[in-house]
Structure formats: C-alpha cells, structure tokens
Design a protein around this motif. Structure first.
Motif, PDB file in Angstrom:
ATOM      1  N   ILE A 147      30.566  48.814  81.908  1.00 34.48           N
ATOM      2  CA  ILE A 147      30.041  49.486  80.730  1.00 34.48           C
ATOM      3  C   ILE A 147      29.867  50.952  81.100  1.00 34.48           C
ATOM      4  CG2 ILE A 147      28.134  49.551  79.076  1.00 34.48           C
ATOM      5  CD1 ILE A 147      27.449  46.662  80.359  1.00 34.48           C
ATOM      6  N   GLN A 148      30.404  51.843  80.279  1.00 38.63           N
ATOM      7  CA  GLN A 148      30.225  53.274  80.537  1.00 38.63           C
ATOM      8  C   GLN A 148      29.733  53.936  79.257  1.00 38.63           C
ATOM      9  OE1 GLN A 148      34.317  53.497  82.064  1.00 38.63           O
ATOM     10  NE2 GLN A 148      33.437  54.628  83.776  1.00 38.63           N
ATOM     11  N   ILE A 149      28.735  54.781  79.417  1.00 38.68           N
ATOM     12  CA  ILE A 149      28.057  55.361  78.265  1.00 38.68           C
ATOM     13  C   ILE A 149      27.922  56.863  78.489  1.00 38.68           C
ATOM     14  CG2 ILE A 149      25.941  55.303  76.860  1.00 38.68           C
ATOM     15  CD1 ILE A 149      25.432  52.495  78.214  1.00 38.68           C
ATOM     16  N   ARG A 186      35.500  41.089  72.953  1.00 34.10           N
ATOM     17  CA  ARG A 186      36.344  40.658  74.076  1.00 34.10           C
ATOM     18  C   ARG A 186      36.139  41.546  75.304  1.00 34.10           C
ATOM     19  NH1 ARG A 186      40.768  37.384  72.510  1.00 34.10           N
ATOM     20  NH2 ARG A 186      41.921  38.196  74.285  1.00 34.10           N
ATOM     21  N   HIS A 187      35.144  42.437  75.234  1.00 33.31           N
ATOM     22  CA  HIS A 187      34.830  43.332  76.356  1.00 33.31           C
ATOM     23  C   HIS A 187      36.015  44.199  76.728  1.00 33.31           C
ATOM     24  CE1 HIS A 187      31.325  40.490  77.597  1.00 33.31           C
ATOM     25  NE2 HIS A 187      31.038  41.255  76.568  1.00 33.31           N
ATOM     26  N   ASP A 188      36.707  44.667  75.708  1.00 36.42           N
ATOM     27  CA  ASP A 188      37.828  45.573  75.915  1.00 36.42           C
ATOM     28  C   ASP A 188      37.818  46.542  74.736  1.00 36.42           C
ATOM     29  OD1 ASP A 188      40.241  46.799  76.534  1.00 36.42           O
ATOM     30  OD2 ASP A 188      41.418  45.266  75.484  1.00 36.42           O
ATOM     31  N   ALA A 189      37.078  47.632  74.872  1.00 30.11           N
ATOM     32  CA  ALA A 189      36.914  48.509  73.722  1.00 30.11           C
ATOM     33  C   ALA A 189      36.442  49.900  74.129  1.00 30.11           C
ATOM     34  CB  ALA A 189      35.890  47.911  72.745  1.00 30.11           C
ATOM     35  N   ASN A 242      35.126  48.115  79.884  1.00 30.41           N
ATOM     36  CA  ASN A 242      36.340  47.894  80.679  1.00 30.41           C
ATOM     37  C   ASN A 242      37.485  48.838  80.333  1.00 30.41           C
ATOM     38  OD1 ASN A 242      35.293  45.853  82.294  1.00 30.41           O
ATOM     39  ND2 ASN A 242      35.782  44.254  80.800  1.00 30.41           N
ATOM     40  N   ARG A 243      37.168  50.068  80.017  1.00 27.64           N
ATOM     41  CA  ARG A 243      38.226  51.059  79.763  1.00 27.64           C
ATOM     42  C   ARG A 243      37.916  52.371  80.479  1.00 27.64           C
ATOM     43  NH1 ARG A 243      40.869  50.787  73.746  1.00 27.64           N
ATOM     44  NH2 ARG A 243      41.399  48.568  73.757  1.00 27.64           N
ATOM     45  N   GLU A 249      40.109  55.543  79.555  1.00 27.33           N
ATOM     46  CA  GLU A 249      39.811  56.095  78.242  1.00 27.33           C
ATOM     47  C   GLU A 249      38.452  56.794  78.255  1.00 27.33           C
ATOM     48  OE1 GLU A 249      41.097  53.232  75.468  1.00 27.33           O
ATOM     49  OE2 GLU A 249      40.436  54.391  73.727  1.00 27.33           O
ATOM     50  N   PHE A 250      37.512  56.211  79.012  1.00 24.23           N
ATOM     51  CA  PHE A 250      36.176  56.806  79.089  1.00 24.23           C
ATOM     52  C   PHE A 250      36.249  58.220  79.659  1.00 24.23           C
ATOM     53  CE2 PHE A 250      32.178  57.705  81.318  1.00 24.23           C
ATOM     54  CZ  PHE A 250      31.294  57.575  80.267  1.00 24.23           C
ATOM     55  N   ARG A 251      37.068  58.375  80.683  1.00 24.51           N
ATOM     56  CA  ARG A 251      37.165  59.691  81.317  1.00 24.51           C
ATOM     57  C   ARG A 251      37.638  60.740  80.329  1.00 24.51           C
ATOM     58  NH1 ARG A 251      40.530  58.305  85.775  1.00 24.51           N
ATOM     59  NH2 ARG A 251      41.995  59.714  84.786  1.00 24.51           N
ATOM     60  N   ASP A 252      38.646  60.372  79.534  1.00 23.23           N
ATOM     61  CA  ASP A 252      39.155  61.314  78.538  1.00 23.23           C
ATOM     62  C   ASP A 252      38.094  61.616  77.482  1.00 23.23           C
ATOM     63  OD1 ASP A 252      41.488  61.229  79.928  1.00 23.23           O
ATOM     64  OD2 ASP A 252      42.452  59.763  78.612  1.00 23.23           O
ATOM     65  N   LEU A 253      37.392  60.574  77.053  1.00 19.76           N
ATOM     66  CA  LEU A 253      36.353  60.777  76.034  1.00 19.76           C
ATOM     67  C   LEU A 253      35.246  61.678  76.580  1.00 19.76           C
ATOM     68  CD1 LEU A 253      36.178  57.161  74.574  1.00 19.76           C
ATOM     69  CD2 LEU A 253      36.746  59.232  73.278  1.00 19.76           C
TER      70      LEU A 253
END
Lengths: 381, 59
Positions: A319-321, A337-340, A357-358, A361-365
């Motif tokens: 989980i990344q916030i 599904r824990h993929d979002a 679990n992404r 994508e988190f880094r880009d966001l």
C-alpha cells in the motif's frame, strides 16, 4: 556577516536526526556534530520493526542504518543511551542525563514520538519492543492488537502469517482512519478478514489485565482472553525538552516551513515537529525534514515542501499513499483485487494518490503530485 | 568481479547482486546495471535511482 557555525547538536537518533547529521557532512560542513540518542542501540530503521524484523526474516543487524564505524568515519560524535534533560537557550547549552553539557551554535530537536499507552499493554516503537514482541509471537497463541492503524495492522499481518490467532480491535468506524478513506481501508481490512483475523471496528478498549497465562481485555461491547496484547493506538510527539527550554509547543514543537523554531538557533524535525501544514508521523517525511533542517542550520534558505508519503506491506499487499486524499477519486484497476491506482483530483489538480501493488505507477503519481503542489505554491505566492 | 550491494536510501532495503531478487524474477548474480530502470524498491517502492552502492557487510 553570517554567523559562524562550529557546533551542531542533534537530539534524537531516529531518521530525522541521523539524516540531518549525514546531510551536514554531505553539504561540506566541517564543524562538530554531536548526535545524542536516548535509545541504547545504534541508529536503526524503524519500518521493518512491524514487518520483516518482527517476522524474523531479518536479524537485528540488518535494521542498522549504517555500519557501526560509519558515524566516526563521518566525524559524527554519536552517543547512545543518553538523553538530553534540560535546555538553556540563553547560554545555548543542553544538559545530558549523564550530567554532561553540550554547547551549540545550532540545535536540532529530533526527539520523535512516544507511543500512546494503554495501561498494562506493551507497545511497538523501538527495536527492543520489536524483539520482545517477536519472542512472544514465537510461542504462537492468541494475540489481540488494539488499534487498526498502520503499525497495528502490520503487526497483525505479521503475527497472522506466523500462525498466531489474531484479533484486532479498532475504536473508529474503519481501520487506517488516519491515512485512508473508509472505502479504500475496507479493501485492506478484507485482506485480514480473508485470512481469519477477527477484526472489529467501533470497539474501544476499557481495561487490560494480566492473568496467570496471558491477558484479559475488556471493551465496551467485547471481551477477549489470550496470550499476547499489543497496544498500537498512535504516537504523541516528545516535546519535553522543547517545553523545558521554553519553546512553543502545540501538538509538536512549533516550527516554520524552514523547520526553525522562534529561536533562530533551534530547529526541530521529524515526528516531534509541527510544521504550518501539520505534524507528520511517517518515515520518508521525517527523513526529508532532517535533510531540510540541516541545510537551513547551515544558512541555506530551503522550504520543506516535499509531499508526504508512506507505504505499508500486509500479507504482500503493498500500500502506498501520497499527498492529500481530498476531492474526486479516479480509480484505475480494481482495489478489491489489490491491483489499483487511485488518484485524487481537487480543484483540477492532482493532489493525492493511493496504490495497491503498483509501485511503478505510484512513483509517477508522486512526481506529478509534487509538480502540481509546487505549481499551486507558486501561484499562491 | 566482486558482487556489489546496493541500498535503498529511503527505507534501507538491500539489493545484493549475489542473491538477486528471485521474488521478482531477478536471478542471483544479476548486476545492478542489468536491472530495468523502472524497477522499484520491493520494500517501499522508491525508484532505482534512489539506491546507492554501499559497503554494508552482507548479513
């Protein structure tokens, strides 16, 4: 002429204090650095304490922040097992628990937080806490975790994966109330429920008592008997030294966005510091605050604008916030599904994100949020 | 050539070239430069660029 800075004293060997010490050197500062920590251990990383270390997947040596010789090599006078007990800002001196005194040109208070306590129940904050809990979990049995925040749920996941029977009591109406909205927290709660954790919300604790073999815990609407209890109900900033020294304290040591207190020689960073935007309690933000405070102590003029972020790992669910979770959420993927990846858009700007679990994508966001928050600050100024 | 060890500057996760990271199909012996640039720290998700080579001793 700028004031000459020859002696920097840092109180606190957590990630804010240690990062500040290392940043002073990285910036070319040649004067003295005293780094004082109340804990007996060399500086270590806290994030694994509720995860890999608690699970026994890594030994205590692996949570060390640096090899033991690194501090002396950097010319940092590290002293552990010693706390700062008094602060005389007039004479610019800190008195230590061993009776000694240290003078400073700049002082950084990185005194961290203390876990809130429930009488009778152990907490999880330090390496010693984690090793003690690990030894208890090795016995197996039944564990009650009081508090469904990040630390509580990580410990619950670790204990459940190790074969313990786990119950979680959360006082609020959903878990992770400080970091996630309820509809996203529900997907994390589901990971626990699916593995047989007895997770209850709206269940505050009233009393914890020892029994011959373990604990008995009473709540308003529930009773529990078992072997092990963990109180994970949050952290209060450790402001004792700051208050003793007459600094402004209000849910943390009050600082500006340069991490400076009203006394130009005294800074604060990490869990103990309250910035204009509020007080943080996360690893990466404390790290960045420590670096910013160090630069400002050396006379640079750097605002702490880094967007706060944190991560968690429960049963392999990453989980990344990041940022502020306000406005309209836009979801790609399937949180169930824990993929979002969920982006939060407010006033037309991306201001927060949550990923399950992404990591890529988190880094880009996160970069995009940093850019858009920078933009909004420029506009405001 | 000696295998090297890389450490995540955010969370301290250690990538040891000798061990690789089989959980994500990076076999033992994989050199740091052969890991894709968009790889993320398996612990905290920080970027590959946030790692530094370190002299940390292998535990």
């Amino acid at each position: 002429m700028p004031e000459r800075i020859d002696r920097v004293v840092i109180v606190g060997t957590g990630i804010a204090g240690t990062t500040a010490a290392l940043t002073l050197r990285a910036e070319g500062y040649q004067g003295g650095v005293d780094l004082i920590g109340a804990e007996p251990h060399e500086p270590y990383r806290r994030p694994p304490l509720s995860k890999e270390l608690l699970a026994g997947r890594i030994p205590p040596e692996r949570v060390r922040l640096k090899p033991p010789a690194a501090w002396a090599d950097q010319g940092i006078a590290l002293r552990t097992g010693i706390s700062a007990v008094a602060l005389d800002r007039g004479r610019r001196r800190v008195r230590l628990s061993d009776g000694g005194e240290l003078g400073y040109d700049r002082l950084l208070l990185a005194t961290g937080g203390r876990p809130l306590r429930i009488p009778g129940a152990p907490t999880l904050r330090t390496l010693a806490d984690a090793l003690a809990l690990r030894a208890r979990l090795d016995e197996g049995g039944r564990l009650l975790v009081v508090g469904g925040g990040l630390i509580g749920l990580e410990a619950a996941a670790t204990a459940r994966s190790a074969g313990c029977e786990v119950t979680v009591w959360e006082a609020g109406d959903h878990v992770l109330g400080r970091v996630l909205p309820g509809w996203l927290a529900a997907h994390v709660a589901a990971a626990h429920l699916r593995r047989g954790v007895d997770l209850r919300t709206g269940t505050p604790v009233e009393a914890v008592s020892h029994t011959s073999g373990g604990y008995r815990v009473a709540g308003e609407s529930a009773r529990w008997n078992g072997d092990h209890v963990l109180a994970a109900v949050g952290v209060a900033p450790d402001t004792a030294l700051a208050a003793e020294g007459g600094l402004a304290v209000d849910d943390g040591i009050v600082v500006d966005d340069r991490l400076a207190t009203f006394d130009a020689a005294v800074y604060a960073a990490g869990d103990a510091a309250r910035l204009p935007r509020g007080r943080g309690e996360h690893w990466a933000d404390a790290q960045e605050q420590g670096a910013t405070a160090a630069r400002n102590m050396l006379g640079q003029d750097v605002a702490h604008t880094a967007v706060p972020w944190c991560w968690s790992d429960q049963y392999g669910l990453k989980i990344q916030i990041c940022g502020r979770l306000v406005g309209t959420p836009e979801t790609s993927g399937d949180p169930a599904r824990h993929d979002a990846a969920i982006s939060f858009v407010h006033d037309g700007a991306l201001c927060g994100a949550v990923c399950f679990n992404r990591p890529k994508e988190f880094r880009d966001l996160r970069s995009e949020i940093a850019r858009s928050e920078d933009g909004s600050q420029t506009v405001k100024a | 050539m000696e295998y090297r060890v890389w450490e995540c500057m955010v969370c301290g996760f250690v990538y040891d070239e000798a061990e690789g990271w089989p959980e994500e199909d990076i076999p033992p012996g994989t050199r740091w430069e052969d890991i894709p640039d968009d790889w993320s720290c398996p612990e905290c998700g920080a970027a590959k660029a946030d790692f530094r080579m370190t002299e940390i001793s292998r535990a």
